[in-house]
Design a protein around this motif. Structure first.
Motif, PDB file in Angstrom:
ATOM      1  N   UNK A 163      10.794 -15.666  -5.157  1.00 48.77           N
ATOM      2  CA  UNK A 163      11.753 -16.236  -4.212  1.00 48.77           C
ATOM      3  C   UNK A 163      11.865 -15.448  -2.932  1.00 48.77           C
ATOM      4  N   UNK A 164      10.764 -14.803  -2.535  1.00 47.82           N
ATOM      5  CA  UNK A 164      10.770 -13.982  -1.328  1.00 47.82           C
ATOM      6  C   UNK A 164       9.349 -13.876  -0.783  1.00 47.82           C
ATOM      7  N   UNK A 165       9.237 -13.336   0.416  1.00 48.45           N
ATOM      8  CA  UNK A 165       7.938 -13.139   1.031  1.00 48.45           C
ATOM      9  C   UNK A 165       7.429 -11.741   0.694  1.00 48.45           C
ATOM     10  N   UNK A 166       6.120 -11.623   0.580  1.00 50.83           N
ATOM     11  CA  UNK A 166       5.522 -10.323   0.280  1.00 50.83           C
ATOM     12  C   UNK A 166       5.398  -9.509   1.562  1.00 50.83           C
ATOM     13  N   UNK A 167       5.765  -8.241   1.472  1.00 52.06           N
ATOM     14  CA  UNK A 167       5.600  -7.348   2.615  1.00 52.06           C
ATOM     15  C   UNK A 167       5.235  -5.967   2.090  1.00 52.06           C
ATOM     16  N   UNK A 168       4.622  -5.115   2.908  1.00 52.98           N
ATOM     17  CA  UNK A 168       4.177  -3.802   2.428  1.00 52.98           C
ATOM     18  C   UNK A 168       5.320  -2.802   2.295  1.00 52.98           C
ATOM     19  N   UNK A 169       5.249  -2.004   1.239  1.00 54.85           N
ATOM     20  CA  UNK A 169       6.162  -0.889   1.065  1.00 54.85           C
ATOM     21  C   UNK A 169       5.596   0.375   1.712  1.00 54.85           C
ATOM     22  N   UNK A 170       4.288   0.370   1.953  1.00 53.81           N
ATOM     23  CA  UNK A 170       3.629   1.494   2.608  1.00 53.81           C
ATOM     24  C   UNK A 170       2.292   1.044   3.153  1.00 53.81           C
ATOM     25  N   UNK A 171       1.838   1.675   4.249  1.00 53.58           N
ATOM     26  CA  UNK A 171       0.564   1.328   4.876  1.00 53.58           C
ATOM     27  C   UNK A 171      -0.163   2.595   5.291  1.00 53.58           C
ATOM     28  N   UNK A 172      -1.493   2.496   5.398  1.00 54.37           N
ATOM     29  CA  UNK A 172      -2.289   3.625   5.868  1.00 54.37           C
ATOM     30  C   UNK A 172      -3.522   3.098   6.582  1.00 54.37           C
ATOM     31  N   UNK A 173      -3.855   3.696   7.731  1.00 54.79           N
ATOM     32  CA  UNK A 173      -5.061   3.341   8.476  1.00 54.79           C
ATOM     33  C   UNK A 173      -6.195   4.244   8.005  1.00 54.79           C
TER      34      UNK A 173
END
Length: 244
Positions: A163-173
């Motif tokens: 019931x929600x959109x997926x989004x990142x909890x952490x990112x790395x380049x």
């Protein structure tokens, strides 16, 4: 709440650094003590007066320099600036693309600035946009004066089960031009060119922020009753368990 999460993330990063690089001292041949690599050294840096009305959002390192991302509210919009630590203090190094970005995200949002080895920068921002009801993740790529919206398509699709959109909890380049993201469902590798998903793996545990990267590998940290587990994903994957 946000301060508590920040403290937990810092502790997780410190534990991880100790596990990967050695944490402590060891005896030398002459009976003395030698500082091992991987130890944290605490220093205090003075911030420029120009940042007095800004809020620091995240800190990262690139090309051997410490960089800061700051934000402030102006005319109902959220603005950003980037600062780099020099020998004589911090200097404003905000590129044109970042200075041109003005978000309708209110005062509650999550944001992270990253830079690849080629100098391309990426800004992630998660927020509830004006006129909307759901929290969504957004991703931009920028260099110089040019900016591109490369938000992955999967972030724009409502997950019916959650019931929600997926989004990142952490990112790395990463050095190879890709981005690694950790969400509550999976670990994804994104194209640094257009944000498309190159690979996706379901999570094998309940991981926490931060997602730590050395540019080639990523390290995920999970805590439980028996201790802390660090999972390395990359060319030579492995799992390190640290007892409480």
């Amino acid at each position: 709440m946000r301060h508590g999460k920040g403290i937990a993330a810092a502790l997780c990063a410190a534990i991880l650094a100790g596990a990967l690089g050695g944490c402590g001292k060891q005896d030398t041949k002459d009976g003395g003590l030698e500082q091992q690599k991987g130890r944290w050294v605490e220093t205090q840096e003075e911030l420029p007066e120009e940042l007095e009305d800004w809020t620091l959002q995240n800190i990262f390192s690139t090309a051997g320099e410490i960089h800061l991302l700051a934000s402030r509210q102006e005319g109902g919009k959220t603005l950003f600036s980037e600062w780099a630590g020099k020998e004589d203090g911090f200097a404003d190094v905000t590129e044109g693309w970042l200075a041109s970005l003005e978000l309708d995200c209110g005062e509650w949002f999550e944001v992270q600035l990253m830079q690849s080895g080629s100098g391309t920068q990426y800004l992630y921002a998660g927020y509830v946009a004006d006129g909307e009801e759901d929290f969504k993740g957004h991703l931009w790529k920028g260099q110089g004066e040019q900016i591109w919206d490369i938000t992955p398509a999967k972030w724009t699709v409502l997950n019916e089960e959650w019931g929600m959109y997926e989004w990142p909890l952490g990112l790395a380049a990463q050095k190879d031009g890709t981005l690694t993201t950790l969400s509550y469902l999976s670990v994804d590798v994104l194209s640094g060119t257009d944000g498309s998903v190159l690979s996706s793996e379901p999570l094998s545990g309940q991981y926490e922020k931060p997602l730590v990267s050395d540019g080639e590998n990523v390290y995920l940290c999970a805590s439980g009753s028996s201790g802390i587990q660090v999972e390395k994903r990359g060319s030579n994957p492995e799992t390190i368990s640290l007892p409480c």
